[in-house]
Design a protein around this motif. Structure first.
Motif, short mmCIF file in Angstrom:
data_model
loop_
_atom_site.label_atom_id
_atom_site.label_comp_id
_atom_site.label_asym_id
_atom_site.label_seq_id
_atom_site.Cartn_x
_atom_site.Cartn_y
_atom_site.Cartn_z
N ILE A 22 -32.96 7.32 63.73
CA ILE A 22 -33.76 6.17 64.14
C ILE A 22 -35.23 6.56 64.22
CG2 ILE A 22 -34.14 4.48 65.97
CD1 ILE A 22 -31.12 4.94 66.69
N ASN A 23 -35.55 7.53 65.05
CA ASN A 23 -36.92 8.03 65.15
C ASN A 23 -36.92 9.41 65.78
OD1 ASN A 23 -36.39 7.27 67.81
ND2 ASN A 23 -38.48 6.60 68.18
N ALA A 24 -38.11 10.00 65.89
CA ALA A 24 -38.22 11.36 66.43
C ALA A 24 -39.43 11.44 67.35
CB ALA A 24 -38.36 12.36 65.30
N ASP A 25 -39.30 12.25 68.38
CA ASP A 25 -40.42 12.56 69.28
C ASP A 25 -40.73 14.04 69.15
OD1 ASP A 25 -40.57 9.98 70.26
OD2 ASP A 25 -39.32 10.40 72.01
N VAL A 26 -42.01 14.37 68.99
CA VAL A 26 -42.44 15.76 68.88
C VAL A 26 -43.40 16.03 70.03
CG1 VAL A 26 -43.60 17.47 67.45
CG2 VAL A 26 -42.23 15.69 66.37
N TYR A 27 -43.08 17.04 70.84
CA TYR A 27 -43.95 17.45 71.94
C TYR A 27 -44.48 18.83 71.62
CZ TYR A 27 -41.33 13.74 74.24
OH TYR A 27 -40.74 12.54 74.54
N VAL B 247 -42.25 8.97 63.62
CA VAL B 247 -42.39 10.20 64.38
C VAL B 247 -43.52 10.02 65.40
CG1 VAL B 247 -42.91 12.66 64.27
CG2 VAL B 247 -41.57 11.61 62.46
N ASN B 248 -43.19 10.16 66.68
CA ASN B 248 -44.20 10.10 67.74
C ASN B 248 -44.57 11.53 68.11
OD1 ASN B 248 -43.82 7.27 67.96
ND2 ASN B 248 -42.03 7.62 69.24
N LEU C 122 -40.03 16.46 59.24
CA LEU C 122 -38.98 15.63 59.81
C LEU C 122 -38.50 14.57 58.84
CD1 LEU C 122 -40.26 15.31 63.47
CD2 LEU C 122 -38.49 16.81 62.57
N ASP C 123 -39.36 14.13 57.92
CA ASP C 123 -38.92 13.18 56.89
C ASP C 123 -37.85 13.80 56.01
OD1 ASP C 123 -40.43 11.05 57.71
OD2 ASP C 123 -42.07 11.40 56.29
#
Length: 99
Positions: free
Chosen positions: A35-40, A3-4, A24-25
């Motif tokens: 695959i992955n996640a972006d959090v803004y 997670v970014n 998110l996990d």
């Protein structure tokens, strides 16, 4: 899942970043191919009490899912985004298993 987290207009607390990671996990229970996640995380400069914005994008093979919510707290935003993504992932999994 990786997670970014990016905080715009403020410095995110470690607790807030960990909260997003834990939420998110849990999504991997519903769809294992994330695959992955972006959090803004953003703070709007308004007088309204609901000035916190969370935008979460998760990457799954062949698609991206984006959810954006505005609330009073970041925790509430992340929680609502996670539940919305949960519904989308369940629907996607049902579609794929129907074929």
């Amino acid at each position: 899942m990786k997670v970014n987290t990016q905080a715009v207009n403020f410095d995110a607390d470690v607790k807030l970043i960990e909260f997003a990671q834990v939420k998110l996990d849990k999504l991997e229970q519903f769809y294992s191919k994330i695959i992955n996640a972006d959090v803004y995380l953003k703070v709007q400069k308004t007088s309204a009490p609901e000035n916190k914005i969370a935008e979460i994008r998760i990457f799954v093979p062949g698609d991206d899912m984006v959810v954006k919510k505005t609330c009073k707290t970041f925790e509430q935003c992340i929680d609502e985004c996670a539940s919305s993504l949960e519904r989308q992932l369940k629907k996607r999994k049902e579609k794929l298993s129907a074929h």
